[in-house]
Design a protein around this motif. Structure first.
Motif, short mmCIF file in Angstrom:
data_model
loop_
_atom_site.label_atom_id
_atom_site.label_comp_id
_atom_site.label_asym_id
_atom_site.label_seq_id
_atom_site.Cartn_x
_atom_site.Cartn_y
_atom_site.Cartn_z
N UNK A 140 0.84 -1.20 0.00
CA UNK A 140 0.00 0.00 0.00
C UNK A 140 0.87 1.25 0.00
N UNK A 141 1.94 1.23 0.77
CA UNK A 141 2.88 2.36 0.78
C UNK A 141 3.52 2.57 -0.58
N UNK A 142 3.90 1.48 -1.24
CA UNK A 142 4.52 1.58 -2.56
C UNK A 142 3.52 2.14 -3.56
N UNK A 143 2.28 1.69 -3.50
CA UNK A 143 1.26 2.23 -4.40
C UNK A 143 1.04 3.72 -4.12
N UNK A 158 1.54 6.86 -6.82
CA UNK A 158 0.29 7.59 -7.00
C UNK A 158 -0.83 6.71 -7.58
N UNK A 159 -1.05 5.58 -6.91
CA UNK A 159 -2.16 4.70 -7.27
C UNK A 159 -2.99 4.45 -6.01
N UNK A 160 -3.83 5.44 -5.63
CA UNK A 160 -4.58 5.33 -4.37
C UNK A 160 -5.57 4.17 -4.35
N UNK A 161 -6.09 3.79 -5.50
CA UNK A 161 -7.05 2.68 -5.55
C UNK A 161 -6.36 1.36 -5.16
N UNK A 162 -5.19 1.10 -5.72
CA UNK A 162 -4.45 -0.12 -5.38
C UNK A 162 -3.99 -0.07 -3.93
N UNK A 163 -3.59 1.11 -3.45
CA UNK A 163 -3.17 1.25 -2.05
C UNK A 163 -4.32 0.92 -1.11
N UNK A 164 -5.50 1.42 -1.43
CA UNK A 164 -6.68 1.16 -0.58
C UNK A 164 -7.02 -0.33 -0.58
N UNK A 165 -6.91 -0.96 -1.73
CA UNK A 165 -7.20 -2.39 -1.82
C UNK A 165 -6.25 -3.21 -0.95
N UNK A 166 -4.96 -2.87 -0.99
CA UNK A 166 -3.99 -3.57 -0.15
C UNK A 166 -4.26 -3.35 1.32
#
Length: 188
Positions: free
Chosen positions: A166-169, A173-181
């Motif tokens: 999530x930190x890497x996403x 700048x991919x907040x959707x992938x970060x939120x999913x993780x």
């Protein structure tokens, strides 16, 4: 201690992390991550860490799994080592701020996470029975622990892997992938 540390790192890091503490002439994720962190912390050397991270990404299998060792023809998968790869990438970024490396490897990260998702129990999100169901090894520092059923150490590493991902996403700048993780980690 300082001189011994320098000598050990120089002897085990001749342009590749090929001298693992267990005596094998291989570069393993677990050992290479530790050696690269030592090189970065002690000597400000980031190039070998980046090279090794890219080598593991290049060795990624079609199913998304990153092998425990590379390069070479010695093959085995260790789930807990694969969980460390995103953590290593994140630590590398935190040490040198190389966002381009994260951008270059985020596709590999996504494929690795997709692979991990196939191992999850659909209801709990936990990873269970990795040996009997998937034929994967679990080393967890060679500790004398039970490895059948639901292994707490495996799921703790998985949770950490998801939070770090999530930190890497966030970095790329991919907040959707970060939120999913983050949501998957919360479920675990």
């Amino acid at each position: 201690i300082w001189r011994s540390g320098i000598k050990t790192l120089r002897n085990s890091a001749a342009n590749s992390f090929m001298d693992s503490p267990n005596g094998y002439q291989i570069q393993s994720i677990g050992d290479a991550m530790i050696q690269s962190l030592a090189l970065m912390y002690c000597f400000g050397n980031y190039s070998m860490s980046e090279k090794a991270l890219r080598e593991f990404a290049d060795a990624q299998f079609e199913n998304g799994m990153i092998p425990a060792v590379c390069p070479g023809n010695f093959y085995f998968n260790v789930l807990d080592f694969a969980f460390l790869w995103p953590l290593w990438l994140y630590k590398h970024y935190r040490m040198c701020g190389n966002q381009k490396l994260c951008l270059d490897l985020v596709h590999n990260l996504g494929r690795l996470l997709e692979y991990f998702a196939t191992l999850e129990d659909p209801e709990s999100g936990l990873i269970t029975d990795i040996g009997s169901r998937f034929g994967l090894r679990c080393i967890i520092d060679y500790a004398d622990i039970g490895r059948d059923g639901m292994v707490t150490g495996v799921n703790a590493l998985y949770c950490r892997c998801l939070l770090t991902s999530a930190d890497i996403y966030g970095i790329v700048d991919d907040p959707e992938a970060a939120a999913k993780c983050s949501a998957r980690a919360s479920q675990i």
